[in-house]
Enzyme design. Structure first.
Site, short mmCIF file in Angstrom:
data_model
loop_
_atom_site.label_atom_id
_atom_site.label_comp_id
_atom_site.label_asym_id
_atom_site.label_seq_id
_atom_site.Cartn_x
_atom_site.Cartn_y
_atom_site.Cartn_z
N GLU A 38 0.86 -1.19 0.00
CA GLU A 38 0.00 0.00 0.00
C GLU A 38 0.89 1.23 0.00
O GLU A 38 1.93 1.28 0.66
CB GLU A 38 -0.90 0.03 1.25
CG GLU A 38 -1.68 1.34 1.35
CD GLU A 38 -2.90 1.29 2.24
OE1 GLU A 38 -2.92 0.46 3.17
OE2 GLU A 38 -3.84 2.08 2.01
N ASN A 44 -12.53 -2.65 0.14
CA ASN A 44 -11.53 -2.80 1.19
C ASN A 44 -12.17 -2.51 2.53
O ASN A 44 -12.53 -1.36 2.79
CB ASN A 44 -10.36 -1.85 0.98
CG ASN A 44 -9.43 -1.84 2.18
OD1 ASN A 44 -8.75 -2.82 2.44
ND2 ASN A 44 -9.42 -0.74 2.92
N GLU A 45 -12.31 -3.50 3.34
CA GLU A 45 -12.88 -3.39 4.69
C GLU A 45 -13.94 -2.28 4.79
O GLU A 45 -13.95 -1.46 5.70
CB GLU A 45 -11.81 -3.24 5.77
CG GLU A 45 -10.72 -2.27 5.60
CD GLU A 45 -9.76 -2.19 6.80
OE1 GLU A 45 -9.82 -1.16 7.49
OE2 GLU A 45 -8.99 -3.13 7.06
N CYS A 93 -6.85 1.29 2.51
CA CYS A 93 -7.71 2.48 2.48
C CYS A 93 -7.37 3.36 1.28
O CYS A 93 -8.22 4.11 0.81
CB CYS A 93 -7.54 3.26 3.78
SG CYS A 93 -8.26 2.38 5.16
O1 AHR Z 1 -2.60 -1.46 6.52
C1 AHR Z 1 -2.98 -0.18 6.90
C2 AHR Z 1 -4.46 0.06 6.79
O2 AHR Z 1 -5.14 -0.78 7.66
C3 AHR Z 1 -5.09 -0.27 5.46
O3 AHR Z 1 -5.01 0.76 4.57
C4 AHR Z 1 -6.50 -0.53 5.80
O4 AHR Z 1 -7.11 -1.41 4.90
C5 AHR Z 1 -6.45 -1.02 7.22
O5 AHR Z 1 -7.33 -0.35 8.03
#
Ligand code: AHR
Length: 684
Positions: A77, A413-414, A283
């Site tokens: 990320e 994503n979550e 995120c």
């Molecule tokens: O890994 C860091 C963050 O943790 C990621 O962006 C998110 O998906 C999670 O909350």
């Protein structure tokens, strides 16, 4: 099985419509007509034979079960300056003058640049937008050089990079810049690398004569090492000129790719031999509002045409490391790409609403959904389509005519599982499934190992028959020990799991140990856990938003955490069969765990044993499930006190040690306190 009839081909009895064609062609009654019932029987028998041969293979390894071939991979990320200022090798910061106060209040188009005049020369500098290199890249600089004092004099700009630039004597650095002459005369320019005292370490000159935007290049080879170089672009004749997208790359990038990656950091990922890489977030994928959702089409093509934007983690994203570069890197290191596309909703914490309970999710308007769905489908065509397809042609144009062989696409994503999310996710999923049944879609199951979004996410995935659900959790080490049996009870008839993000809170040995122990359980459950990746991956010194991380770096150094070493011990020792009853810890000691996998390609048995406790433990190994073994095995051990950690000051406090090991069919292994051991034994 043979069915006699005229014009028999393998396909002729594969489906009924073909059967019909055969009859038409023959224009005579076939000797045998295959009824629907027979078809069912044939298919049934076929499945039975496949299942039998599978069982036969498993019988060769008693207690063995087939596990995912893609179990351990990486999650990249752009957080903690992992991309710009990190893995992406661009050395200049704010190369396109697109920094803005909307990212940070103190930022503006000239951030990280300084306007300079030398001698008694003078002029003006301004930021303009009326005739940019490309509409996606609106800001550029105009230098109005009113007076040049003498031969040494000039008017220009200086860039400080990401906290200074590290250059090495004798190495080549590739400079490029877009410029357009705005006055009547060509403008002479000098580009140089300088140290903090203004000493010129390397320089080159050229004349910008074109009245249209044109790219100018130069190669700089400094004669001194420094870790705080600046790049100076100086106009040395009077006139007026527009400049933009000023770039400096080391000539040495990973695999010598242009617009490439920092070789030392990229190599650390290659060394892991991940089966897949999930990217670009996290995120970062869904953004914190509709404005900075990651839209893949904005990140391909010439860098000067990409859309730069505010990174959700509070800095700037050039998209220089974009989808082409991600896919290329995956291919370069033999990892399957796993792009994560937003499910057309933003982060529930958009606008900082995590403080009041994550109410900030924004959804794309329904009238934009058809276009958005098309964007998702276009990605698959871009990655896999022939060069004759519209998007396959763009991939070829970028230098990659062969398909990238995309197998997985993550959607969401979550996310908070709201009705808006459910509706949009369903629309995207159904469209991908209908057009690309060959693609495995990965759904999302919330930001925790349980709770409302977790349950609702799983329900949605199972109701829609999405093949894989992405779980995330960050927990203390003890949680991983207590929850190591989590997946033993998962329903094998429902969606598989992608543990897309997990970490024990910390980068000490005790954290890495708890992760290792948990990873043995992931292997044991490799029939239902299809993939897993630690998170996050990179963190830049002084630019870190999230800890723990796997690799810490600055502009020239890095250190690896015990967590990195654990990942590497597992990723480089994956198998395709899990074999139970080989490792017996002789007690129900939850602080100790082990797993045994068999890698059919090499014929190697791999034992992994973890002791999170502080006393030595005896483990009984029984390899009688296998035929002959070669006693000359290799052992890799990672050990150290629970509190030990690596740092920039001490990069080697915790490191794995590899040594020869004599293995027997049955042996006792004494597992040191707080240690992880991998033993690789050959059967061929
Ligand atoms: O890994 C860091 C963050 O943790 C990621 O962006 C998110 O998906 C999670 O909350």
């Amino acid at each position: 099985m043979i069915i006699k009839g005229k014009y028999q081909t393998p396909n002729a009895y594969m489906n009924c419509s073909n059967m019909k064609k055969v009859q038409e062609i023959s224009n005579s009654k076939p000797l045998l007509i295959v009824s629907k019932k027979m078809m069912v029987a044939i298919v049934g028998l076929f499945i039975f034979f496949i299942a039998q041969s599978q069982t036969a293979k498993e019988k060769m390894i008693p207690g063995g079960k087939k596990i995912s071939p893609d179990l351990f991979g990486l999650f990249f990320e752009d957080i903690n300056y992992a991309a710009d200022g990190g893995l992406y090798a661009e050395m200049l910061q704010n190369r396109s003058f697109e920094y803005s106060p909307t990212e940070r209040k103190e930022w503006h188009p000239l951030s990280f640049w300084e306007y300079i005049t030398t001698g008694y020369s003078y002029g003006k500098i301004s930021v303009q937008t009326n005739n940019p290199v490309h509409p996606n890249n609106p800001h550029y600089i105009v230098l109005d050089i009113e007076h040049i004092y003498d031969k040494e004099g000039g008017v220009g700009i200086k860039n400080f990079g990401f906290d200074g630039m590290v250059v090495k004597a004798g190495e080549r650095y590739n400079f490029s810049m877009f410029a357009a002459r705005l006055g009547t005369k060509p403008v002479s320019l000098t580009v140089s690398l300088q140290n903090t005292k203004g000493k010129v370490l390397a320089a080159d000159s050229f004349s910008a004569s074109s009245g249209n935007w044109q790219k100018y290049t130069a190669t700089l080879t400094p004669n001194e090492n420094t870790d705080s170089a600046t790049l100076v672009v100086l106009a040395t004749t009077e006139g007026k000129i527009a400049v933009d997208v000023i770039s400096l790359f080391p000539d040495k990038t990973f695999k010598n790719r242009s617009n490439g990656l920092r070789p030392d950091l990229a190599q650390l990922l290659a060394d892991i031999h991940p089966k897949f890489i999930r990217f670009p977030g996290g995120c970062l994928s869904h953004g914190d509002g509709l404005g900075n959702m990651y839209r893949w089409k904005n990140t391909i093509g010439p860098v000067e045409q990409r859309v730069e934007q505010r990174n959700i983690w509070g800095y700037h994203q050039t998209a220089g490391l974009g989808y082409f570069e991600y896919f290329q890197f995956c291919e370069d290191i033999g990892a399957k790409p796993l792009p994560v596309l937003p499910a057309a909703v933003s982060c529930q914490n958009s606008g900082g609403t995590w403080r009041i309970g994550g109410t900030g999710q924004r959804a794309l308007p329904l009238e934009e959904m058809q276009d958005y769905i098309q964007e998702v489908l276009d990605l698959i065509e871009w990655a896999n389509g022939p060069v004759t397809s519209a998007w396959g042609a763009k991939r070829a144009e970028a230098g990659h005519p062969a398909p990238f062989n995309l197998e997985y696409v993550g959607i969401g994503n979550e996310d908070k599982i709201t009705p808006e999310f459910e509706q949009r996710f369903t629309m995207i999923y159904e469209a991908v499934k209908a057009k690309h049944p060959e693609i495995t879609v990965v759904g999302t199951a919330g930001p925790a190992p349980d709770g409302e979004d977790f349950s609702k996410g799983w329900d949605l995935v199972n109701n829609l028959h999405v093949p894989v659900a992405d779980e995330h959790y960050y927990k203390p080490p003890q949680w991983f020990v207590s929850n190591q049996y989590r997946y033993d009870g998962y329903n094998r008839r429902k969606a598989q799991v992608y543990l897309g993000e997990y970490a024990s809170w910390g980068n000490k040995m005790q954290n890495a140990l708890s992760e290792a122990l948990y990873m043995t359980a992931l292997e044991r459950n490799g029939d239902v856990v299809r993939m897993a990746s630690y998170a996050p991956l990179f963190a830049k010194k002084n630019f870190t938003q999230w800890k723990p991380d796997m690799i810490f770096f600055d502009n020239s150094h890095y250190f690896l955490t015990p967590n990195y070493y654990v990942q590497k011990m597992f990723t480089t020792n994956q198998g395709d069969y899990y074999v139970g009853k080989v490792i017996n810890n002789n007690s129900s000691d939850s602080l100790v765990a082990g797993s045994c996998v068999f890698e059919s390609k090499s014929g190697d048995i791999v034992l992994k044993m973890v002791n999170t406790g502080t006393t030595q433990k005896i483990i009984k190994i029984n390899l009688s499930a296998f035929g002959k073994i070669n006693p000359d095995a290799i052992k890799t051990e990672l050990s150290g006190s629970a509190d030990a950690a690596n740092s920039f000051e001490n990069t080697t406090a915790i490191m794995p040690v590899t040594a020869a090991f004599k293995a027997g069919k049955n042996f006792d292994y004494s597992l040191p306190p707080t240690s992880v051991t991998v033993i690789r034994i050959k059967t061929k």
